[in-house]
Design an enzyme around this catalytic site. Structure first.
Site: not given
Ligand code: NAP
Length: 296
Positions: A45, A50, A75, A108
């Site tokens: 994704d 991004y 997106k 988005h």
């Molecule tokens: P997330 O996936 O819930 O959390 C990511 C964070 O957690 C990063 O700081 C990562 O750091 C850390 N992490 C990952 N695996 C871990 C584990 N097993 N243990 C501890 N920490 C861990 O949050 P997100 O990146 O906000 O959301 C995920 C995806 O959703 C995004 O990458 C994006 O593709 C999408 N998104 C979409 C929107 C939207 O508006 N549509 C908004 C936000 C996000 P490290 O990289 O250092 O592991």
């Protein structure tokens, strides 16, 4: 390991679990994508906003996995809303990714200060779908009233609505509206990343540290992140955790060998605070919306 799939409302299948790349620095993104594909991820994704679609494409090519084996979701950013603009946004995305077809292209977020442009953008997605340039179309950050307004003005029910969703913010009304219309709920920040990203409010509690999650994790000899991903999958949602760290990329994929009980699922549901950590989709963000997506 073959990742389980979910069937979208147009019959297309999508891996339930994928890799997110929001805030993955471009220089780390290709390696993270290649690493994820090597261990079995088949959904990536990304988003125009991004600024790492090029590196996602590079990671896919580096992994040597056939194009038809990878489900690519990206997106359209708000500054590209409008019918013609969205057709062009597809061209920009595919040229950066280095592919001809996208598996899932979504808006988005709703542009609440000019919703007619959101509708026109979605009509652009409908054309791309009809022309076979994308296999499925959808939305992100749509609240039930945005979805209702979209459905009123368009033909194709979105396949996916990607929204903030983790144990501290479960959005039951959004999930219910999605289900009612046959829209798959996909969780962003599925392991609560938004609850501990710097700059989003220092007084917030990180979901990762939640005592209930940690207790359940301990009982299964798993981590809190793995328990959260299992909770999404068992409740029929897609989840796209982000990591650029090879150990955590692997950890987040190692979620198919255990099962949470109904009681554990209910205890996690009960953690909902009803308070979002990310931006409110009803509040326009003029500066952010104005961000220009480069041609190349
Ligand atoms: P997330 O996936 O819930 O959390 C990511 C964070 O957690 C990063 O700081 C990562 O750091 C850390 N992490 C990952 N695996 C871990 C584990 N097993 N243990 C501890 N920490 C861990 O949050 P997100 O990146 O906000 O959301 C995920 C995806 O959703 C995004 O990458 C994006 O593709 C999408 N998104 C979409 C929107 C939207 O508006 N549509 C908004 C936000 C996000 P490290 O990289 O250092 O592991």
């Amino acid at each position: 390991m073959n990742v389980p799939t979910l069937t979208l409302n147009n019959g297309v299948t999508m891996p339930a679990l994928g890799l997110g790349v929001f805030q993955s620095p471009p220089e780390e993104t290709a390696a993270a994508v290649a690493e994820a594909l090597a261990i079995g991820y088949r959904l990536i994704d990304t988003a125009a906003a991004y600024h790492n679609e090029r590196e996602v494409g590079e990671g896919i090519r580096r992994a040597g996995v056939g194009r038809d084996q990878v489900f690519i979701e990206t997106k359209v950013w708000v500054s590209d809303y409008g019918y013609d603009e969205t057709l062009h946004a597809f061209d920009k995305a595919t040229s950066k990714l280095g592919v001809e077809q996208l598996d899932l292209l979504i808006l988005h977020q709703p542009a609440t200060d000019r919703f007619e442009k959101t509708i026109a953008a979605y009509q652009g997605l409908e054309t791309l779908l009809r022309d076979g340039k994308v296999r499925a179309i959808g939305v992100s950050n749509f609240m039930p009233h945005h979805l209702a307004e979209l459905l009123d003005g368009t033909q194709v029910v979105p396949a996916v609505n990607q929204v903030e969703l983790h144990p501290y913010f479960t959005q039951p009304a959004v999930q219910a509206a999605n289900a009612e219309h046959g829209v798959l709920t996909q969780a962003w920040s599925p392991i609560g990343g938004i609850t501990f990203y710097p700059g989003w409010g220092e007084d917030r509690r990180s979901v990762m540290q939640d005592p209930t999650l940690r207790q359940i994790a301990g009982e299964h000899a798993k981590t809190a992140a793995q328990v959260m991903l299992r909770w999404h999958l068992q409740q029929g949602r897609s989840a796209i955790p982000k990591s650029t760290n090879p150990r955590r990329i692997a950890e987040n994929f190692d979620v198919f060998g255990f099962t949470l009980t109904d009681d554990e699922l209910a205890r996690i549901d009960a953690l909902d605070t009803g308070v979002r950590s990310g931006p409110d989709p009803d509040v326009p963000r003029p500066d952010r919306f104005a961000m220009v997506i480069p041609e190349a």
